[in-house]
Scaffold this motif. Structure first.
Motif, short mmCIF file in Angstrom:
data_model
loop_
_atom_site.label_atom_id
_atom_site.label_comp_id
_atom_site.label_asym_id
_atom_site.label_seq_id
_atom_site.Cartn_x
_atom_site.Cartn_y
_atom_site.Cartn_z
N LEU A 75 -2.32 2.02 -2.93
CA LEU A 75 -2.84 3.35 -3.22
C LEU A 75 -2.40 4.36 -2.17
O LEU A 75 -2.14 4.01 -1.02
CB LEU A 75 -4.37 3.31 -3.26
N GLY A 76 -2.32 5.63 -2.57
CA GLY A 76 -2.10 6.71 -1.63
C GLY A 76 -0.66 6.90 -1.24
O GLY A 76 0.27 6.57 -1.98
N GLU A 110 0.65 9.90 -3.58
CA GLU A 110 -0.77 9.97 -3.93
C GLU A 110 -1.10 9.06 -5.12
O GLU A 110 -1.76 9.47 -6.09
CB GLU A 110 -1.18 11.42 -4.21
N SER A 167 -2.89 6.69 -7.47
CA SER A 167 -4.31 6.51 -7.75
C SER A 167 -4.56 5.17 -8.43
O SER A 167 -3.61 4.49 -8.88
CB SER A 167 -4.83 7.64 -8.63
N GLU A 168 -5.82 4.79 -8.52
CA GLU A 168 -6.17 3.49 -9.12
C GLU A 168 -5.69 3.38 -10.56
O GLU A 168 -5.24 2.31 -10.98
CB GLU A 168 -7.69 3.27 -9.06
N ASP A 169 -5.78 4.45 -11.31
CA ASP A 169 -5.38 4.35 -12.72
C ASP A 169 -3.87 4.25 -12.89
O ASP A 169 -3.38 4.04 -14.01
CB ASP A 169 -5.93 5.53 -13.52
N GLN A 170 -3.13 4.39 -11.79
CA GLN A 170 -1.67 4.25 -11.86
C GLN A 170 -1.19 2.87 -11.39
O GLN A 170 0.00 2.57 -11.51
CB GLN A 170 -1.00 5.33 -11.00
N SER A 213 -9.25 -3.45 -6.71
CA SER A 213 -9.48 -2.21 -7.45
C SER A 213 -10.55 -2.44 -8.52
O SER A 213 -10.94 -3.57 -8.82
CB SER A 213 -8.18 -1.74 -8.11
N HIS A 242 -4.88 0.49 0.64
CA HIS A 242 -4.79 1.95 0.66
C HIS A 242 -3.93 2.39 1.83
O HIS A 242 -4.10 1.92 2.96
CB HIS A 242 -6.18 2.59 0.77
#
Length: 498
Positions: free
Chosen positions: A434-435, A439, A441-444, A382, A390
């Motif tokens: 991811l995903g 859903e 996301s990278e910031d999570q 990431s 992903h």
């Protein structure tokens, strides 16, 4: 070297990839000697039962689910972690059974999956170069604890024993009972779509169980705690596995036993000369990794002599003829249920290699089980520097595997996943891939990134995969799949679209 010349230590005459250098060899020898006297973790009868069930997978009469952590840690040997992992595997398999109407053979990456191969013997942490972390059974994750310690092998044995004992206790005391499937961690599913889908399956399952009551198959169920039997609806088979990386440990856990009487023809059952075989008693199933499958190497030499069913990782670097030669070595008699090929190409490479591998094996006449590992070829980094995968890419490789097998007059017999059912006190899953339906996301990713090895699907993402596979097999069973359609992708885009 002929099969009759094989011994548990034959591998020592071959070059061993991914070897570990211990500074005190005498200490290592003492530990290995101790391990060789400790009781087996699994029995020959259990191993033979798995071989039989894998032969059913080979004949498309069952489906294989191979799943668990990339690498276990000693600290994760707790009731909460073990029950979460087993609960997720049971939930996943229930969903598959409902759609495919096939028995599920469950093999966990658990109770021994402590070692990890590395691409380099050293790694740089800050401005300091240290030995690479090789797993809890070798050295510590702390950069100051990287010297290989033989006592960790002994600790791995006892942690494996404790884990397996708890798994057996769970599965023989009603944890897997279909009488109360809602107790399988469903309360921690945060996605409304997943919860509704699982509830729908539960409703259908409970309706089916009600039918069995009506026709008298199951007239009365006395709880296990009140003296009732477990019965066909209350207990499942569960098997353990790990990568056979640390050959000195595997050798110490290899024992010679007579073949179980049920495998012998009647005249041989009372004979003193009943044949014997070497069983690796540290796990039911072991596999050879992509980094240790050299034809003249120590790992292939060791694996060819044990009676356990084995897996072989097959990646883009495997040549067609090399794969056939490898099968000739580890399964010269072409025995059913012996070899599982675990393909791990990556979504961008599966189209280039899988069909050729299938054709080569078909031409050789070797009986194998094909399963897809859509995890290891799809790792990325990431923007924050975390290893991740992903969900869409994982599904892409899985989709391609199913389609290519169909086109080649073959069949995908199972799936190998790295996932975890871990959650925190608030009921939140890990955030490593991811995903998926959540859903992510990278910031999570940094919210609850727990893995010290490779990123794992969390509870909800894992059930996403289960629902997608289940729906594919359900539609196939009902004749609703369109030829050439990427059904898993279409299901993902439909069911879990924004």
């Amino acid at each position: 070297m002929s099969q009759s010349e094989w011994k548990p230590d034959s591998w020592r005459s071959r070059p061993a990839a991914q070897g570990v250098e211990y500074p005190d060899q005498e200490h290592l020898n003492r530990v290995l000697s101790k391990i060789s006297t400790l009781p087996p973790l699994v029995t020959p009868s259990e191993i033979e039962r798995l071989r039989h069930q894998l032969s059913l997978v080979e004949r498309n009469e069952a489906f294989l689910l191979h799943a668990g952590d990339c690498a276990e840690s000693f600290d994760a040997c707790t009731h909460e972690n073990i029950s979460a992992k087993i609960g997720l595997i049971l939930s996943f398999s229930l969903i598959l059974i409902w759609g495919a109407r096939l028995p599920i053979v469950r093999i966990g990456r658990i109770a021994g999956q402590y070692a990890k191969p590395r691409s380099s013997a050293m790694e740089k942490i800050g401005d300091k170069e240290v030995l690479s972390f090789r797993g809890d059974n070798v050295n510590g994750l702390d950069p100051n604890d990287r010297t290989p310690d033989p006592e960790r092998l002994l600790s791995a044995y006892f942690h494996s024993t404790a884990t397996l004992n708890h798994i057996r206790s769970l599965l023989t005391s009603g944890f897997a009972s279909l009488h109360h499937p809602r107790s399988w961690s469903l309360s921690h599913v945060r996605s409304p779509a997943l919860r509704a889908e699982f509830e729908r399956i539960n409703e259908g399952l409970n309706d089916a169980l009600g039918f069995t009551r009506t026709i008298g198959f199951w007239q009365e169920h006395t709880p296990y705690e009140k003296g009732g039997g477990r019965g066909a609806l209350g207990e499942v088979d569960f098997y353990t596995s790990h990568e056979g990386l640390m050959l000195n440990y595997e050798e110490a856990m290899t024992r010679k036993f007579p073949l179980p009487e049920a495998l012998l023809p009647p005249p041989s059952r009372s004979s003193r000369g009943a044949p014997h075989a070497y069983y690796n008693t540290s796990a039911h199933f072991l596999w050879i990794g992509d980094r240790t499958r050299q034809l003249d190497g120590a790992h292939v030499e060791y694996f060819r002599g044990i009676r356990n069913p084995i897996g072989i990782k097959v990646g883009p670097s495997m040549k067609d003829e090399e794969l056939v030669r490898l099968l000739d070595i580890v399964n010269p008699d072409k025995e059913s249920g012996r070899v599982t090929l675990i393909t791990r190409y990556g979504a961008g490479k599966v189209e280039n290699f899988l069909a050729g591998h299938i054709a080569a094996v078909q031409k050789s006449g070797h009986p194998v089980i094909w399963i897809c590992d859509p995890m290891h070829g799809n790792t990325l980094t990431s923007s924050s520097g975390l290893k991740t995968r992903h969900f869409g890419t994982i599904i892409s490789e899985l989709t391609s595997c199913i389609r290519i097998h169909t086109e080649c007059n073959s069949r995908l017999g199972g799936v190998s996943l790295e996932f975890t059912g871990e959650f925190n006190d608030e009921g939140f899953s890990v955030t490593e891939c991811l995903g998926g339906s959540m859903e992510l996301s990278e910031d999570q990713l940094e919210l609850r990134y727990q893995s010290f090895c490779d990123p794992r699907l969390n509870f909800e993402q894992s059930l996403d995969v289960a629902f997608l596979i289940s729906n594919y097999f359900k539609k196939e069973r009902l004749g609703q799949n369109r030829a050439g359609a990427d059904v898993l992708f279409s299901e993902l885009a439909g069911r879990f679209a924004k």
